[in-house]
Design a protein around this motif. Structure first.
Motif, PDB file in Angstrom:
ATOM      1  N   VAL A  40       9.207   5.091 -13.137  1.00  0.00           N
ATOM      2  CA  VAL A  40       8.372   5.457 -11.990  1.00  0.00           C
ATOM      3  C   VAL A  40       6.947   4.985 -12.230  1.00  0.00           C
ATOM      4  CG1 VAL A  40       7.386   7.381 -10.683  1.00  0.00           C
ATOM      5  CG2 VAL A  40       9.806   7.400 -11.314  1.00  0.00           C
ATOM      6  N   ASN A  41       6.436   5.164 -13.440  1.00  0.00           N
ATOM      7  CA  ASN A  41       5.081   4.703 -13.760  1.00  0.00           C
ATOM      8  C   ASN A  41       4.954   3.190 -13.602  1.00  0.00           C
ATOM      9  OD1 ASN A  41       4.189   7.293 -14.379  1.00  0.00           O
ATOM     10  ND2 ASN A  41       4.750   7.114 -16.543  1.00  0.00           N
ATOM     11  N   ARG A  42       5.952   2.468 -14.078  1.00  0.00           N
ATOM     12  CA  ARG A  42       5.898   1.002 -13.946  1.00  0.00           C
ATOM     13  C   ARG A  42       5.929   0.596 -12.479  1.00  0.00           C
ATOM     14  NH1 ARG A  42       9.344   1.105 -18.495  1.00  0.00           N
ATOM     15  NH2 ARG A  42      11.208   0.744 -17.225  1.00  0.00           N
ATOM     16  N   ALA A  43       6.764   1.270 -11.704  1.00  0.00           N
ATOM     17  CA  ALA A  43       6.876   0.930 -10.289  1.00  0.00           C
ATOM     18  C   ALA A  43       5.594   1.262  -9.537  1.00  0.00           C
ATOM     19  CB  ALA A  43       8.059   1.678  -9.670  1.00  0.00           C
ATOM     20  N   ALA A  44       5.022   2.434  -9.791  1.00  0.00           N
ATOM     21  CA  ALA A  44       3.777   2.813  -9.125  1.00  0.00           C
ATOM     22  C   ALA A  44       2.647   1.884  -9.541  1.00  0.00           C
ATOM     23  CB  ALA A  44       3.432   4.263  -9.455  1.00  0.00           C
ATOM     24  N   GLY A  45       2.600   1.526 -10.826  1.00  0.00           N
ATOM     25  CA  GLY A  45       1.580   0.587 -11.288  1.00  0.00           C
ATOM     26  C   GLY A  45       1.754  -0.794 -10.691  1.00  0.00           C
ATOM     27  N   HIS A  46       2.995  -1.152 -10.410  1.00  0.00           N
ATOM     28  CA  HIS A  46       3.293  -2.447  -9.794  1.00  0.00           C
ATOM     29  C   HIS A  46       2.617  -2.553  -8.429  1.00  0.00           C
ATOM     30  CE1 HIS A  46       5.862  -5.935  -8.701  1.00  0.00           C
ATOM     31  NE2 HIS A  46       5.921  -5.371  -7.507  1.00  0.00           N
ATOM     32  N   THR A 107       7.945  -6.941  -3.442  1.00  0.00           N
ATOM     33  CA  THR A 107       7.851  -5.538  -3.081  1.00  0.00           C
ATOM     34  C   THR A 107       8.773  -4.696  -3.957  1.00  0.00           C
ATOM     35  OG1 THR A 107       9.570  -5.832  -1.423  1.00  0.00           O
ATOM     36  CG2 THR A 107       7.277  -6.069  -0.690  1.00  0.00           C
ATOM     37  N   LEU A 108       8.519  -3.388  -3.951  1.00  0.00           N
ATOM     38  CA  LEU A 108       9.350  -2.499  -4.762  1.00  0.00           C
ATOM     39  C   LEU A 108      10.790  -2.473  -4.282  1.00  0.00           C
ATOM     40  CD1 LEU A 108       7.194   0.663  -5.554  1.00  0.00           C
ATOM     41  CD2 LEU A 108       7.669  -1.322  -6.991  1.00  0.00           C
ATOM     42  N   ASN A 109      10.986  -2.539  -2.957  1.00  0.00           N
ATOM     43  CA  ASN A 109      12.369  -2.529  -2.465  1.00  0.00           C
ATOM     44  C   ASN A 109      13.108  -3.793  -2.883  1.00  0.00           C
ATOM     45  OD1 ASN A 109      10.246  -3.032  -0.300  1.00  0.00           O
ATOM     46  ND2 ASN A 109      11.965  -4.159   0.580  1.00  0.00           N
ATOM     47  N   ASP A 114      16.314  -0.215  -2.199  1.00  0.00           N
ATOM     48  CA  ASP A 114      15.705   0.660  -1.205  1.00  0.00           C
ATOM     49  C   ASP A 114      15.580   2.103  -1.683  1.00  0.00           C
ATOM     50  OD1 ASP A 114      15.657  -1.585   0.342  1.00  0.00           O
ATOM     51  OD2 ASP A 114      17.122  -0.887   1.827  1.00  0.00           O
ATOM     52  N   ALA A 115      16.601   2.640  -2.303  1.00  0.00           N
ATOM     53  CA  ALA A 115      16.601   4.059  -2.660  1.00  0.00           C
ATOM     54  C   ALA A 115      15.493   4.375  -3.659  1.00  0.00           C
ATOM     55  CB  ALA A 115      17.959   4.461  -3.228  1.00  0.00           C
ATOM     56  N   ARG A 116      15.364   3.554  -4.702  1.00  0.00           N
ATOM     57  CA  ARG A 116      14.328   3.806  -5.700  1.00  0.00           C
ATOM     58  C   ARG A 116      12.937   3.588  -5.125  1.00  0.00           C
ATOM     59  NH1 ARG A 116      16.622   1.126 -11.357  1.00  0.00           N
ATOM     60  NH2 ARG A 116      18.373   2.569 -11.654  1.00  0.00           N
ATOM     61  N   ALA A 117      12.788   2.570  -4.288  1.00  0.00           N
ATOM     62  CA  ALA A 117      11.483   2.324  -3.669  1.00  0.00           C
ATOM     63  C   ALA A 117      11.053   3.520  -2.822  1.00  0.00           C
ATOM     64  CB  ALA A 117      11.534   1.061  -2.817  1.00  0.00           C
ATOM     65  N   PHE A 123       6.709   9.713  -4.432  1.00  0.00           N
ATOM     66  CA  PHE A 123       5.965  10.141  -5.626  1.00  0.00           C
ATOM     67  C   PHE A 123       4.471   9.878  -5.449  1.00  0.00           C
ATOM     68  CE2 PHE A 123       3.865   8.459  -9.451  1.00  0.00           C
ATOM     69  CZ  PHE A 123       3.817   9.604 -10.242  1.00  0.00           C
ATOM     70  N   MET A 124       4.118   8.719  -4.943  1.00  0.00           N
ATOM     71  CA  MET A 124       2.704   8.358  -4.817  1.00  0.00           C
ATOM     72  C   MET A 124       1.996   9.246  -3.798  1.00  0.00           C
ATOM     73  SD  MET A 124       3.237   4.251  -5.060  1.00  0.00           S
ATOM     74  CE  MET A 124       1.546   3.754  -5.277  1.00  0.00           C
ATOM     75  N   LEU A 125       2.662   9.552  -2.692  1.00  0.00           N
ATOM     76  CA  LEU A 125       2.061  10.443  -1.706  1.00  0.00           C
ATOM     77  C   LEU A 125       1.872  11.850  -2.280  1.00  0.00           C
ATOM     78  CD1 LEU A 125       4.047   9.389   1.504  1.00  0.00           C
ATOM     79  CD2 LEU A 125       1.726   8.717   0.870  1.00  0.00           C
TER      80      LEU A 125
END
Length: 326
Positions: A40-46, A107-109, A114-117, A123-125
């Motif tokens: 999650v941290n890697r994705a949010a940082g992305h 993009t994250l998706n 899609d599900a993880r994105a 999480f970010m909100l």
């Protein structure tokens, strides 16, 4: 240097705001890396590290100075939370659009599915709201919670109107106010106890910002923008510039509405829109929005910040004109 010769967001880069943005950037990185789950941290940082103007955060900092305040830790947190809400909403936008790239980055998706994105966007909100509540104030947290509701409603309104040939300019403006302008309004409102006095400026600038972006999608080129044009037409989003053009239509434009278009049809429709009054009418409308934003600007204590806030709306109109297809 004339205003139109610089990137508009640089107008807000007065020394105190620039120094504050460096602190905001560090706060964004910490918040993006605050999950117990490394993925999650890697994705949010992305997504937060993919660039961007940080225009909303700059407005928060500029508003604090404009109203005689200072850029302290709470202001920095509020600005970072605004950007985190923006980033989370972009994750959801990309997911809904099926977009594979944003700002030249996957993009994250596209990266995670899609599900993880979707979960990372959530999480970010949520992380923005929690940080606002614990490190800024209840006012900031409440304002951001309310704006997430508006973002969702504005986006829902837009999706409900997809491929609707009966969409009105008023409906488009309601969607714009919710999905874009509300966060610009909140960027000002969270900056200071009297931030509400800047809220109308922020909202009107936010509407201007989105309408100009919509115009470029119809009246610029991929070479000038660095991304494909005509995406709104592909997705069935009938934006305000198109709806303004329909006021002078004798049937040539409406025949393209209400259905998915081929790439050849999109190219033809874009050419017809550029040949008509759409560009001139939209720019005239946006100059009115810029004037409305300036009329809503309260007395500003710092003269340097006042000059920057005063110049910002017109600079975006000038920049848009420079990017139009000729």
């Amino acid at each position: 240097m004339p205003v139109h010769a610089v990137r508009p967001e640089e107008i807000l880069a007065v020394p105190a705001v620039s120094a504050g943005l460096a602190r905001v950037e560090k706060r964004i990185r910490r918040l993006s890396a605050s999950s117990r789950l490394p993925l999650v941290n890697r994705a949010a940082g992305h997504i937060t590290g993919a660039g961007g103007k940080r225009l909303r955060a700059a407005l928060t900092l500029a508003t604090a100075l404009a109203l005689g305040g200072r850029i302290d830790g709470r202001t920095v947190t509020a600005a970072a939370c605004v950007e985190l809400v923006h980033a989370g909403s972009l994750v959801h936008d990309d997911l809904m659009d099926g977009a594979a790239q944003r700002r030249g980055v996957r993009t994250l998706n596209a990266e995670l599915g899609d599900a993880r994105a979707l979960v990372v966007g959530d999480f970010m909100l949520a992380r923005a709201w929690l940080a606002a509540l614990t490190s800024a104030s209840k006012h900031v947290a409440g304002t951001l919670a309310a704006v997430v509701v508006e973002l969702a409603e504005g986006q829902f309104q837009e999706t409900a109107d997809l491929f609707d040939p009966g969409r009105t300019p008023e409906a488009a403006l309601r969607s714009i106010t919710g999905k874009t302008a509300s966060l610009f309004r909140a960027s000002c409102a969270v900056a200071h106890p009297d931030g509400w006095t800047m809220a109308a400026y922020g909202e009107r600038f936010g509407v201007l910002f989105q309408v100009l972006d919509d115009l470029l999608d119809l009246a610029s080129t991929a070479d000038r923008l660095g991304k494909p044009v005509g995406n709104d037409l592909r997705q069935g989003v009938y934006t305000l510039p198109l709806l303004l053009a329909l006021r002078h239509d004798r049937g040539e434009l409406r025949s393209f509405l209400g259905r998915r278009l081929t790439e050849e049809e999109i190219t033809l429709l874009l050419a017809r829109l550029r040949e008509g009054r759409m560009v001139a009418d939209t720019l005239e409308y946006c100059r009115g929005l810029a004037a409305d934003a300036l009329a809503a600007l309260p007395a500003v204590a710092d003269p340097e910040v006042a000059a920057a806030l005063y110049a910002l709306p017109g600079a975006y109109v000038d920049r848009t004109e420079s990017l139009l297809a000729r």
